[in-house]
Design an enzyme around this catalytic site. Sequence first.
Site, PDB file in Angstrom:
ATOM      1  CG  HIS A 134      -4.340   0.808  -8.127  1.00 31.60           C
ATOM      2  ND1 HIS A 134      -5.662   0.786  -7.764  1.00 31.60           N
ATOM      3  CD2 HIS A 134      -3.723   1.671  -7.283  1.00 31.60           C
ATOM      4  CE1 HIS A 134      -5.837   1.611  -6.750  1.00 31.60           C
ATOM      5  NE2 HIS A 134      -4.680   2.155  -6.430  1.00 31.60           N
ATOM      6  CG  HIS A 157      -2.043   0.861   1.281  1.00 32.57           C
ATOM      7  ND1 HIS A 157      -2.427   1.647   0.232  1.00 32.57           N
ATOM      8  CD2 HIS A 157      -2.899   1.174   2.301  1.00 32.57           C
ATOM      9  CE1 HIS A 157      -3.455   2.402   0.591  1.00 32.57           C
ATOM     10  NE2 HIS A 157      -3.757   2.138   1.848  1.00 32.57           N
ATOM     11  CG  ASP A 159       2.982   4.370  -4.000  1.00 29.90           C
ATOM     12  OD1 ASP A 159       3.033   5.451  -3.406  1.00 29.90           O
ATOM     13  OD2 ASP A 159       2.168   3.474  -3.732  1.00 29.90           O
TER      14      ASP A 159
HETATM   15  N1  ACO Z   1       4.575  -6.843 -10.550  1.00 27.93           N
HETATM   16  C1  ACO Z   1       4.426  -8.037 -11.155  1.00 27.93           C
HETATM   17  N2  ACO Z   1       3.273  -8.716 -11.239  1.00 27.93           N
HETATM   18  C2  ACO Z   1       2.197  -8.142 -10.677  1.00 27.93           C
HETATM   19  C3  ACO Z   1       2.262  -6.889 -10.039  1.00 27.93           C
HETATM   20  C4  ACO Z   1       3.510  -6.234  -9.987  1.00 27.93           C
HETATM   21  N3  ACO Z   1       3.634  -5.048  -9.399  1.00 27.93           N
HETATM   22  N4  ACO Z   1       1.046  -6.566  -9.571  1.00 27.93           N
HETATM   23  C5  ACO Z   1       0.250  -7.590  -9.907  1.00 27.93           C
HETATM   24  N5  ACO Z   1       0.940  -8.531 -10.576  1.00 27.93           N
HETATM   25  C6  ACO Z   1       0.419  -9.775 -11.173  1.00 27.93           C
HETATM   26  C7  ACO Z   1       0.125 -10.815 -10.111  1.00 27.93           C
HETATM   27  O1  ACO Z   1       1.228 -11.664  -9.918  1.00 27.93           O
HETATM   28  C8  ACO Z   1      -1.056 -11.534 -10.750  1.00 27.93           C
HETATM   29  O2  ACO Z   1      -0.568 -12.376 -11.752  1.00 27.93           O
HETATM   30  P1  ACO Z   1      -1.244 -13.829 -11.986  1.00 27.93           P
HETATM   31  O3  ACO Z   1      -2.633 -13.542 -12.428  1.00 27.93           O
HETATM   32  O4  ACO Z   1      -0.382 -14.488 -13.001  1.00 27.93           O
HETATM   33  O5  ACO Z   1      -1.193 -14.512 -10.638  1.00 27.93           O
HETATM   34  C9  ACO Z   1      -1.833 -10.422 -11.432  1.00 27.93           C
HETATM   35  O6  ACO Z   1      -0.841  -9.432 -11.759  1.00 27.93           O
HETATM   36  C10 ACO Z   1      -2.925  -9.800 -10.578  1.00 27.93           C
HETATM   37  O7  ACO Z   1      -2.318  -9.382  -9.353  1.00 27.93           O
HETATM   38  P2  ACO Z   1      -3.044  -9.368  -7.961  1.00 27.93           P
HETATM   39  O8  ACO Z   1      -2.019  -9.476  -6.901  1.00 27.93           O
HETATM   40  O9  ACO Z   1      -4.162 -10.394  -7.973  1.00 27.93           O
HETATM   41  O10 ACO Z   1      -3.706  -7.935  -7.988  1.00 27.93           O
HETATM   42  P3  ACO Z   1      -4.276  -7.177  -6.742  1.00 27.93           P
HETATM   43  O11 ACO Z   1      -5.360  -6.305  -7.232  1.00 27.93           O
HETATM   44  O12 ACO Z   1      -4.591  -8.124  -5.633  1.00 27.93           O
HETATM   45  O13 ACO Z   1      -3.010  -6.327  -6.241  1.00 27.93           O
HETATM   46  C11 ACO Z   1      -1.478  -4.598  -5.895  1.00 27.93           C
HETATM   47  C12 ACO Z   1      -2.874  -4.967  -6.413  1.00 27.93           C
HETATM   48  C13 ACO Z   1      -1.340  -5.065  -4.436  1.00 27.93           C
HETATM   49  C14 ACO Z   1      -1.334  -3.076  -5.929  1.00 27.93           C
HETATM   50  C15 ACO Z   1      -0.408  -5.276  -6.773  1.00 27.93           C
HETATM   51  O14 ACO Z   1      -0.537  -4.838  -8.102  1.00 27.93           O
HETATM   52  C16 ACO Z   1       1.014  -5.034  -6.251  1.00 27.93           C
HETATM   53  O15 ACO Z   1       1.479  -5.774  -5.391  1.00 27.93           O
HETATM   54  N6  ACO Z   1       1.721  -3.986  -6.792  1.00 27.93           N
HETATM   55  C17 ACO Z   1       3.039  -3.661  -6.299  1.00 27.93           C
HETATM   56  C18 ACO Z   1       2.948  -2.872  -5.008  1.00 27.93           C
HETATM   57  C19 ACO Z   1       2.469  -1.464  -5.236  1.00 27.93           C
HETATM   58  O16 ACO Z   1       2.937  -0.753  -6.108  1.00 27.93           O
HETATM   59  N7  ACO Z   1       1.503  -1.043  -4.392  1.00 27.93           N
HETATM   60  C20 ACO Z   1       0.985   0.297  -4.423  1.00 27.93           C
HETATM   61  C21 ACO Z   1      -0.445   0.302  -4.842  1.00 27.93           C
HETATM   62  S1  ACO Z   1      -1.062   1.926  -4.978  1.00 27.93           S
HETATM   63  C22 ACO Z   1      -1.321   2.384  -3.358  1.00 27.93           C
HETATM   64  O17 ACO Z   1      -1.600   1.605  -2.499  1.00 27.93           O
HETATM   65  C23 ACO Z   1      -1.202   3.769  -3.090  1.00 27.93           C
END
Ligand code: ACO
Length: 428
Positions: free
Chosen positions: A306, A267, A362
Amino acid sequence: MAETLTITDNRTGKQYQIPIQDGTIRAADLRQIRVTSDEFGMMTYDPAFMNTAACRSKITFIDGDKGILLYRGYPIEQLAEHSDYLETSYLLLFGELPTEAQLDAWIEEINSHTMLHENLKKFVEGFRYDAHPMGMFLSSVGALSTFYPDAKNIADAGSRRLQMVRLVAKVPAIAALAYRHIIGRPYMLPDNELSYTGNFLNMLFKMAEPRYKPHPVLERALDVLFILHADHEQNCSTASMRNIGSSHVDPYSALAGAAAALYGPLHGGANEAVLHMLEEIGSMQNIPGFIKRVKAGEGRLMGFGHRVYKSYDPRAKIIKRMADLVFEVTGKNPLLEMALELERIALEDEYFVSRKLYPNVDFYSGLIYQAMGFPLDMFPVLFAIPRTAGWMAQWEEMLTDPEQKIARPRQIYIGAPHRDYVSRDKRR
Ligand code: ACO
């Protein structure tokens, strides 16, 4: 005719008409679906609230597919261009943009609450020299509940407003106190002649000069970043604010919990994680190998993806533009080139494209903060300061919503069935 959803229960052959409102059915309406009259009734199973609306809100609108973000109806791009953080916080908290007189009164009100109680300084002095500022921030905010026991009076609209003012006014001072504690400099008093962000920079960076003068470009850049971070509807920390607040605890305790949720690397901790990631990658030639590892599931490209945005985060676009202005003053952040290259590759790569992974707020904000002289571990704190207005607006909305009660999700129990206690000597 009212819209309904017809559900046929194949177990009993019964049909149910479930009313649809705002494209949503009420989960509680499913409880009438049952096979025997002594059953609890049908529930929905939705881990991580992927498809569950927990409130009706008038504060922030997001269209994640189109990349739209509105505060009280106003597009984020227009607010970032024309507004400032204090005006935006007024908008979020009270629903309308203030008139000139209302804004002056609001600034006056905030300025009369910027000081911290001296005892809070002693409290922060108790932290170790290398304590993470976000840990200090969230525990200090929680500690404020002991300074303002009147805040327990959450049923009183006047008291709620006073706590909103106190929190918006004091969070920059708490953040600055935590920062000065780590670097071992004396705490600076607020200068109420300065803007909200100008004063924050003053409390952070003032040395022996008689009057601190913030650089206008950096002051404005921070203000825009604060506007962009002020609210984002039902994210993890805001949902925590509402959940904790639903127990009717005082807002300082609830906000400490919301800040704790923000601290996590998935987050608000992501901006810090982006910088760690860029430093770990180290050089341009290591980027392809890094991307390969991400695609193999060995880590994430921090600052990408996201839960709601499935296109470019509109805040990231504004921040990318801000970065150019800031770098003209501070000089380029050497990590910028790597970030641009990561973005270029990711936006063309099938893995990221098919999963609709784009830069989020971010991805570039940390580069700006670093160029402005903030240490990495201050980044989540820089997120928490402006988000305070959003948290408090959501808290107020939750408390005044007659449909809201103490939040209490259900579970599907998958543990052992009833069994009798076995004395210690008979256990195997
Ligand atoms: N890098 C690589 N792969 C990713 C990323 C990433 N940053 N984000 C998602 N994925 C992939 C997952 O592995 C998944 O792949 P799969 O379907 O093959 O298993 C798919 O994309 C969907 O990802 P989820 O984790 O199910 O998506 P969710 O909506 O639960 O997660 C989140 C959202 C937590 C923001 C995620 O994208 C992440 O971890 N990003 C990196 C951390 C980040 O930048 N967070 C800031 C968010 S903005 C904020 O809070 C202000």
